[in-house]
Design an enzyme around this catalytic site. Sequence first.
Site, PDB file in Angstrom:
ATOM      1  CE  LYS A  30      -4.598   0.707   0.137  1.00 46.48           C
ATOM      2  NZ  LYS A  30      -5.488  -0.293  -0.453  1.00 46.48           N
TER       3      LYS A  30
HETATM    4  P1  NAD Z   1     -13.007   7.771  -3.106  1.00 45.77           P
HETATM    5  O1  NAD Z   1     -12.101   8.674  -2.862  1.00 45.77           O
HETATM    6  O2  NAD Z   1     -13.497   7.497  -4.524  1.00 45.77           O
HETATM    7  O3  NAD Z   1     -14.413   8.242  -2.516  1.00 45.77           O
HETATM    8  C1  NAD Z   1     -14.714   8.349  -0.831  1.00 45.77           C
HETATM    9  C2  NAD Z   1     -16.004   8.681  -0.589  1.00 45.77           C
HETATM   10  O4  NAD Z   1     -16.138   8.504   0.745  1.00 45.77           O
HETATM   11  C3  NAD Z   1     -16.225  10.094  -0.941  1.00 45.77           C
HETATM   12  O5  NAD Z   1     -17.602  10.089  -1.445  1.00 45.77           O
HETATM   13  C4  NAD Z   1     -15.900  10.977   0.099  1.00 45.77           C
HETATM   14  O6  NAD Z   1     -16.865  11.986   0.385  1.00 45.77           O
HETATM   15  C5  NAD Z   1     -16.378   9.908   1.339  1.00 45.77           C
HETATM   16  N1  NAD Z   1     -15.894  10.315   2.672  1.00 45.77           N
HETATM   17  C6  NAD Z   1     -14.780  10.553   2.917  1.00 45.77           C
HETATM   18  N2  NAD Z   1     -14.458  10.755   4.224  1.00 45.77           N
HETATM   19  C7  NAD Z   1     -15.829  10.427   4.654  1.00 45.77           C
HETATM   20  C8  NAD Z   1     -16.236  10.438   6.175  1.00 45.77           C
HETATM   21  N3  NAD Z   1     -15.551  10.669   7.266  1.00 45.77           N
HETATM   22  N4  NAD Z   1     -17.686  10.112   6.020  1.00 45.77           N
HETATM   23  C9  NAD Z   1     -18.516   9.721   5.340  1.00 45.77           C
HETATM   24  N5  NAD Z   1     -17.937   9.799   4.063  1.00 45.77           N
HETATM   25  C10 NAD Z   1     -16.674  10.028   3.657  1.00 45.77           C
HETATM   26  O7  NAD Z   1     -12.546   6.239  -2.498  1.00 45.77           O
HETATM   27  P2  NAD Z   1     -12.752   4.846  -2.888  1.00 45.77           P
HETATM   28  O8  NAD Z   1     -11.960   4.345  -3.722  1.00 45.77           O
HETATM   29  O9  NAD Z   1     -14.414   4.757  -3.090  1.00 45.77           O
HETATM   30  O10 NAD Z   1     -12.368   4.055  -1.564  1.00 45.77           O
HETATM   31  C11 NAD Z   1     -13.480   4.025  -0.196  1.00 45.77           C
HETATM   32  C12 NAD Z   1     -13.056   2.857   0.399  1.00 45.77           C
HETATM   33  O11 NAD Z   1     -13.091   1.706  -0.169  1.00 45.77           O
HETATM   34  C13 NAD Z   1     -11.647   3.088   1.237  1.00 45.77           C
HETATM   35  O12 NAD Z   1     -11.666   2.543   2.531  1.00 45.77           O
HETATM   36  C14 NAD Z   1     -10.816   2.107   0.049  1.00 45.77           C
HETATM   37  O13 NAD Z   1      -9.654   1.823   0.848  1.00 45.77           O
HETATM   38  C15 NAD Z   1     -11.609   1.289  -0.128  1.00 45.77           C
HETATM   39  N6  NAD Z   1     -11.286   0.537  -1.193  1.00 45.77           N
HETATM   40  C16 NAD Z   1     -11.355   0.988  -2.553  1.00 45.77           C
HETATM   41  C17 NAD Z   1     -11.024   0.286  -3.607  1.00 45.77           C
HETATM   42  C18 NAD Z   1     -11.166   0.932  -4.980  1.00 45.77           C
HETATM   43  O14 NAD Z   1     -11.055   0.184  -5.975  1.00 45.77           O
HETATM   44  N7  NAD Z   1     -11.208   2.154  -5.263  1.00 45.77           N
HETATM   45  C19 NAD Z   1     -10.822  -1.096  -3.387  1.00 45.77           C
HETATM   46  C20 NAD Z   1     -10.787  -1.735  -2.264  1.00 45.77           C
HETATM   47  C21 NAD Z   1     -11.177  -0.980  -1.339  1.00 45.77           C
END
Ligand code: NAD
Length: 432
Positions: A122
């Site tokens: 990561k």
């Molecule tokens: P992103 O940046 O695209 O979206 C994050 C979302 O969460 C946004 O809508 C943001 O406004 C919201 N957010 C941020 N802080 C917040 C809070 N305190 N309360 C409520 N909402 C909040 O990110 P993502 O890629 O969708 O990732 C989200 C989660 O999924 C993370 O934990 C990430 O590690 C996990 N994840 C993502 C992927 C991927 O392919 N993008 C894969 C596996 C896991």
Amino acid sequence: MSSIIEPFDQPLASTTEWDSPMFRLAQQQFLQAAEIMQLDENIRDRLLFPQRTLMVSFPCRRDDYRNVETVFGYRVQHVLTMGPTKGGIRYHQDVNLGEVSALAMWMTWKCALMHLPFGGAKGGVRIDPTKLSRTEIQRLTRRYTMEIISMIGPDKDIPAPDLGTNAQVMAWIMDTYSQQVGYSVPEIVTGKPVVLGGSLGRTEATGRGLVYLIVEAAQHIGLRLKQCTAVVQGFGNVGSNAARFLAEQGVRLIGVSDVSGGIYNPEGLDVNALHDYVAQHGSLAGYPHAESISNSDLLELECDILVPAAVQNQITQENAPRLQCKILAEGANGPTTLEADRILQERGIFVLPDVLGNAGGVTVSYFEWVQDTQNFTWTLEEINDRLHKVMVGAFQRTLLRSQRDKLDMRTAALIEGIERVASAKLLRGLFP
Ligand code: NAD
């Protein structure tokens, strides 16, 4: 000659070097699983800390050409035994070494659980990307890439998007790396735009994979999705796509949120209208056809399916007794604390744990890497079919182990992953 060899009287690694609530959670989950599976002590100690850790500080010039900020970044590789390492890059103001290390450890178990030939890694930069312009993010990304360039490579360590990063950021990483070696290297990152060698279906893969699992879980506990309601926390990549695919299954979406707060409509929210609104306004704030609700109240809404898809540490011992869902489908990494996990188990809530729940992303990232290394592209149908097979296969393995060994789904998923890594470590033996 035989003599008794005294073990080192103190661990050479001090936990404080990586200490953070998230790293403690990852370690405790691992130690709990290791005890249940009676993991070899030497292997356990090898897996408790990351194998390689790089911490960098570097300058980031602001657009005004007057200010230069010092920014901190990380890249952590947890296990180098399984093949190249793989893991996303996160831009967020709370990123620290412990958080990145925890995420790298979860990537190891996730890749092993899904039978992907990667160890976990990561990366992250401690910065709030919402406060930066596009040109600032581009400069920051290029400089961060240079800072970690000795550690990454298409056969070594392959980054991908995570919280706060996206396909455009991956394109800049790919370009920076390619400029350095002198030719295009699409396979250095996954989750990049399709015209640069990205895979069809990668952007929505995490949300899509999660919904494939929700379909399986609903069938397992006897829920009819067409009569179900869902609440999604986070409306970024994972949350917005999970919401879209849930709606396609006939699920009524009654609440969603992002960093600006939540919205609620018991009659149902129109997912396409939400996508359009966020594309136009940047966040859900002010969305007209719903009541506003706080992020904490949102989690406690009565619903069948709750999807945390934002940040870690959202379901705690404080709110776990009040959750009203039947399925908790973890899109985010580390949304549930250890104490909350016990409460959910006692309350009979079916948990799709993060290492399984959000593994659709790394699975299609693997497909992307395979396509890039073979210079061969697959159709969207092929990708989604393969993703479905891999997700359902991992769900069934996890469920089977959970039923056979009377374990909760998280512990079962972790043991599935840890067992594979431990066996690979034993087979490779010790060098020298
Ligand atoms: P992103 O940046 O695209 O979206 C994050 C979302 O969460 C946004 O809508 C943001 O406004 C919201 N957010 C941020 N802080 C917040 C809070 N305190 N309360 C409520 N909402 C909040 O990110 P993502 O890629 O969708 O990732 C989200 C989660 O999924 C993370 O934990 C990430 O590690 C996990 N994840 C993502 C992927 C991927 O392919 N993008 C894969 C596996 C896991």
